[in-house]
Design a protein around this motif. Structure first.
Motif: not given
Length: 327
Positions: A140-161
């Protein structure tokens, strides 16, 4: 059958030497490994602290062992950076990597110059970090605004599981809270009644997956040497849990334990020249229900320990056959 693993202590050995130790542990019959993730050692006397994630790639390449790490996302590591590291290792070494996530210690986290939060806030920050990491590992693309803050984070190289995300817990309260999100649990050796309560709290709250315990111990061919090793290297066990999490530098730890006696330290961890006593101690933990036991000899001389435990202790606990899935 319980897996007996080797704990690689970055605080005590240079990274290259620690890599050779984990290779030797595999040859001796240890069925898994784990490592610490520190920016600083517990004591100036220990004098090391290699970067865990750099080392993990080398260790997974150099062995066939399942290997994990206990780490703290949220302050020193932004959760997106932690998720990227987790994804990359699992992609390169599928089925062999795990990460145990905890709320952290000031010893490693104060370097950001941000305040080290009180425990309730750290626990909430960890919960938010875990939720974000799981979403990132799901692509997923993740944005959060709490104790953890992210702006449109995404991991492009993902494992199968995605790999398992375990919880690191010392108290039964933390174990119970972690049951809602953890794929397994790891704790440290404590009195049997404390460990029993911790396991019961985790399972009663719906906790799933394997449960593991890290055992700090000191062994040498002679009793006096085993005691001296523990006193030199592992006085941390004298300090109560809350204080251990709050002290910020190795010098702080050394000042707090400067007057510790050999006898006092020897009462905090198993210290013995008798390999049979160590085997009995580990067997008791297996009987308590732990699926994995990670053994940490607190001395800087690892070869003697690995060879002696491989020859005498592992066979008493089921030998190399007791290697199974150490993830």
């Amino acid at each position: 059958m319980t897996v007996i693993g080797f704990h690689a202590s970055h605080e005590q050995l240079p990274p290259a030497e620690l890599l050779r130790a984990v290779q030797r542990a595999e040859e001796a019959g240890f069925g898994a490994a784990m490592c610490s993730d520190h920016l600083a050692p517990w004591s100036v006397r220990q004098g090391e602290s290699g970067h865990a994630w750099s080392w993990l790639g080398a260790a997974l390449q150099a062995t066939r062992l399942p290997i994990g790490v206990v780490t703290a996302p949220g302050q020193r590591y932004h959760p997106a950076v932690a998720a990227q590291a987790i994804a990359t290792l699992e992609s390169m070494f599928p089925g062999r990597f795990w990460a145990a996530l905890g709320s952290g210690e000031a010893l490693n986290e104060h370097v950001t110059a941000d305040p080290f939060p009180p425990k309730p806030e750290r626990d909430e920050r960890l919960a938010q970090a875990v939720a974000a990491i799981r979403r990132l590992l799901a692509g997923e693309e993740v944005s959060t605004d709490g104790l953890v803050r992210m702006d449109r984070a995404r991991i492009w190289s993902l494992p199968a599981v995605p790999p398992p995300l375990h919880a690191a817990a010392v108290s039964h309260e933390t174990a119970r809270e972690a049951a809602s999100w953890a794929d397994g649990l790891i704790t440290v050796d404590q009195p049997r009644d404390v460990l029993r309560a911790l396991l019961e709290a985790y399972r009663a709250a719906g906790g799933r997956g394997p449960v593991a315990v890290q055992v700090h111990l000191s062994w040498a061919p002679h009793e006096d040497e085993a005691r001296a090793i523990a006193h030199e290297q592992w006085r941390t066990g004298l300090l109560p849990g809350p204080l251990v999490w709050e002290l910020a530098t190795p010098e702080d730890f050394d000042r707090r334990t400067a007057d510790a006696t050999v006898d006092e330290v020897a009462r905090t961890i198993p210290v013995s020249a008798d390999l049979g006593r160590h085997a009995h101690h580990l067997a008791e933990l297996a009987e308590l229900g732990f699926d994995r036991i990670f053994v940490h000899h607190v001395g800087t001389e690892q070869d003697r320990f690995i060879d002696a435990f491989g020859a005498r202790v592992l066979p008493a606990l089921g030998g190399p056959a007791a290697t199974g899935d150490g993830r």
